[in-house]
Design a protein around this motif. Structure first.
Motif, PDB file in Angstrom:
ATOM      1  N   LYS A 227       0.841  -1.190   0.000  1.00  0.00           N
ATOM      2  CA  LYS A 227       0.000   0.000   0.000  1.00  0.00           C
ATOM      3  C   LYS A 227       0.873   1.235   0.000  1.00  0.00           C
ATOM      4  O   LYS A 227       2.075   1.173   0.313  1.00  0.00           O
ATOM      5  CB  LYS A 227      -0.939   0.017   1.200  1.00  0.00           C
ATOM      6  CG  LYS A 227      -0.261   0.069   2.551  1.00  0.00           C
ATOM      7  CD  LYS A 227      -1.301   0.071   3.670  1.00  0.00           C
ATOM      8  CE  LYS A 227      -2.034  -1.238   3.724  1.00  0.00           C
ATOM      9  NZ  LYS A 227      -3.144  -1.226   4.712  1.00  0.00           N
ATOM     10  N   THR A 228       0.291   2.363  -0.350  1.00  0.00           N
ATOM     11  CA  THR A 228       1.015   3.632  -0.394  1.00  0.00           C
ATOM     12  C   THR A 228       0.346   4.634   0.528  1.00  0.00           C
ATOM     13  O   THR A 228      -0.871   4.851   0.449  1.00  0.00           O
ATOM     14  CB  THR A 228       1.056   4.202  -1.826  1.00  0.00           C
ATOM     15  OG1 THR A 228       1.730   3.274  -2.685  1.00  0.00           O
ATOM     16  CG2 THR A 228       1.798   5.534  -1.854  1.00  0.00           C
ATOM     17  N   GLY A 235       5.579  13.120   1.202  1.00  0.00           N
ATOM     18  CA  GLY A 235       4.983  12.610  -0.022  1.00  0.00           C
ATOM     19  C   GLY A 235       4.635  11.136   0.055  1.00  0.00           C
ATOM     20  O   GLY A 235       4.552  10.550   1.131  1.00  0.00           O
ATOM     21  N   PRO A 236       4.454  10.503  -1.112  1.00  0.00           N
ATOM     22  CA  PRO A 236       4.015   9.106  -1.134  1.00  0.00           C
ATOM     23  C   PRO A 236       5.087   8.150  -0.603  1.00  0.00           C
ATOM     24  O   PRO A 236       6.269   8.291  -0.909  1.00  0.00           O
ATOM     25  CB  PRO A 236       3.726   8.844  -2.613  1.00  0.00           C
ATOM     26  CG  PRO A 236       4.543   9.861  -3.344  1.00  0.00           C
ATOM     27  CD  PRO A 236       4.594  11.066  -2.471  1.00  0.00           C
ATOM     28  N   ILE A 237       4.648   7.189   0.206  1.00  0.00           N
ATOM     29  CA  ILE A 237       5.542   6.162   0.754  1.00  0.00           C
ATOM     30  C   ILE A 237       4.885   4.810   0.499  1.00  0.00           C
ATOM     31  O   ILE A 237       3.828   4.509   1.057  1.00  0.00           O
ATOM     32  CB  ILE A 237       5.773   6.341   2.268  1.00  0.00           C
ATOM     33  CG1 ILE A 237       6.336   7.734   2.573  1.00  0.00           C
ATOM     34  CG2 ILE A 237       6.703   5.265   2.802  1.00  0.00           C
ATOM     35  CD1 ILE A 237       6.495   8.000   4.055  1.00  0.00           C
ATOM     36  N   TYR A 256       4.941  -2.315   8.586  1.00  0.00           N
ATOM     37  CA  TYR A 256       5.102  -1.651   7.296  1.00  0.00           C
ATOM     38  C   TYR A 256       6.588  -1.465   7.013  1.00  0.00           C
ATOM     39  O   TYR A 256       7.295  -0.809   7.788  1.00  0.00           O
ATOM     40  CB  TYR A 256       4.409  -0.289   7.288  1.00  0.00           C
ATOM     41  CG  TYR A 256       2.936  -0.324   7.617  1.00  0.00           C
ATOM     42  CD1 TYR A 256       2.015  -0.873   6.724  1.00  0.00           C
ATOM     43  CD2 TYR A 256       2.458   0.196   8.814  1.00  0.00           C
ATOM     44  CE1 TYR A 256       0.665  -0.903   7.025  1.00  0.00           C
ATOM     45  CE2 TYR A 256       1.109   0.176   9.117  1.00  0.00           C
ATOM     46  CZ  TYR A 256       0.212  -0.378   8.221  1.00  0.00           C
ATOM     47  OH  TYR A 256      -1.126  -0.403   8.519  1.00  0.00           O
ATOM     48  N   THR A 257       7.056  -2.033   5.910  1.00  0.00           N
ATOM     49  CA  THR A 257       8.468  -1.906   5.528  1.00  0.00           C
ATOM     50  C   THR A 257       8.565  -1.487   4.070  1.00  0.00           C
ATOM     51  O   THR A 257       7.726  -1.879   3.245  1.00  0.00           O
ATOM     52  CB  THR A 257       9.219  -3.235   5.725  1.00  0.00           C
ATOM     53  OG1 THR A 257       8.555  -4.270   4.987  1.00  0.00           O
ATOM     54  CG2 THR A 257       9.280  -3.627   7.191  1.00  0.00           C
ATOM     55  N   SER A 262      14.905   1.955  -1.999  1.00  0.00           N
ATOM     56  CA  SER A 262      13.865   2.679  -2.727  1.00  0.00           C
ATOM     57  C   SER A 262      13.683   4.082  -2.157  1.00  0.00           C
ATOM     58  O   SER A 262      14.082   4.371  -1.025  1.00  0.00           O
ATOM     59  CB  SER A 262      12.545   1.920  -2.647  1.00  0.00           C
ATOM     60  OG  SER A 262      12.071   1.917  -1.302  1.00  0.00           O
ATOM     61  N   PRO A 263      13.066   4.974  -2.947  1.00  0.00           N
ATOM     62  CA  PRO A 263      12.739   6.303  -2.408  1.00  0.00           C
ATOM     63  C   PRO A 263      11.851   6.221  -1.158  1.00  0.00           C
ATOM     64  O   PRO A 263      11.966   7.059  -0.266  1.00  0.00           O
ATOM     65  CB  PRO A 263      12.007   6.980  -3.570  1.00  0.00           C
ATOM     66  CG  PRO A 263      12.519   6.296  -4.790  1.00  0.00           C
ATOM     67  CD  PRO A 263      12.746   4.873  -4.386  1.00  0.00           C
TER      68      PRO A 263
END
Length: 283
Positions: A227-228, A235-237, A256-257, A262-263
């Protein structure tokens, strides 16, 4: 029924509760540690006379309703509740509601996951424990009332800070469907829990979407593994979502990992430094 042990146990549990813990003033003339007998009786919805006789080992065997009131009033843990029932000669039946007591080993586990955001949820979707990164990613749960820590309530009824529904997660529609199904199964396991019944009634009255999902009577849910979060600061994670069942507690650890390198992993690292600070507010 072991009247003497029951009396001693009730007295010890009563004396450990500070008046402030249950919203009562301490008062300048308070001589006894913890609650007074009449205060414990009022919280348990029984007469002061009967409660006094219990502590004096002179009362008849309490009913299950009285034992439930005593367990609630004295804030007993699951183990203490079972002990109370055994002392009263009435072995405990199923738990009246989802457990909210998180084992210390699980709390320690959350703190040992500095690069992962992790929370513990009850069978009713209440967030019971969290680590610092989860507070930074989602919200500072310690700063909101207990009722607002319920994820299914947040998904269907809000509040929605910054206009985001459930922390801006990309799978909010899927979560809503899954939560409604899970909650129906939970109510079957705890049919006598008034708090759970109140939550369902509130959701039915306040959300057409929940009412529609509830009417389907579905109980199976497919997990969402990725999920994001649309975070207002970084911003988006995008994160992987893993859920671990806690045996014997009807609770879950949600972890949550981000993918290494990655960004999103960089964003989580930034959040671990920033914490719950507001970077958009002048100091």
């Amino acid at each position: 029924m072991d009247r003497r042990e029951l009396a001693a146990f009730l007295r010890s549990r009563r004396e450990r509760i500070a008046p402030a813990d249950v919203g009562l003033p301490a008062g300048p003339r308070r001589r006894t540690p913890g609650l007074r007998r009449e205060e414990a009786a009022n919280l348990a919805f029984i007469s002061t006379e009967y409660y006094t006789r219990l502590e004096q080992a002179r009362a008849p065997r309490p009913s299950r309703e009285v034992l439930a009131g005593l367990a609630r009033a004295l804030r007993l843990s699951d183990a203490e509740r079972a002990h109370l029932h055994h002392l009263a000669g009435a072995p405990p039946g199923p738990a009246p509601g989802p457990s909210r007591e998180v084992r210390q080993s699980i709390l320690d586990l959350l703190e040992r996951l500095p690069q992962a955001a992790a929370i513990v949820t009850s069978a009713a979707f209440e967030v019971l424990a969290w680590n610092d990164l989860a507070a930074a990613l989602m919200e500072d749960f310690s700063a909101v009332p207990r009722r607002d820590r319920n994820l299914v309530r947040r998904a269907f009824l809000g509040p929605r800070p910054d206009g985001r529904r459930l922390y801006g997660v990309s799978d909010v529609a899927e979560f809503a469907r899954s939560a409604a199904r899970d909650l129906r199964a939970t109510t079957a396991r705890y049919p006598d829990d008034p708090e759970l019944a109140g939550l369902v009634a509130e959701l039915l009255a306040g959300s057409v979407e929940f009412a529609r999902l509830w009417a389907s009577h579905d109980v199976a849910a497919e997990p969402v593994l990725c999920k994001t979060f649309q975070h207002p600061l970084v911003g988006p994670i995008t994160v992987n979502c893993d859920v671990l069942e806690i045996s014997g507690r009807d609770q879950r650890v949600v972890i949550y990992t981000a993918v290494p390198g990655s960004p999103s992993e960089q964003a989580l690292r930034l959040l671990s430094v920033v914490g719950t600070q507001r970077m958009d507010v002048a100091r």
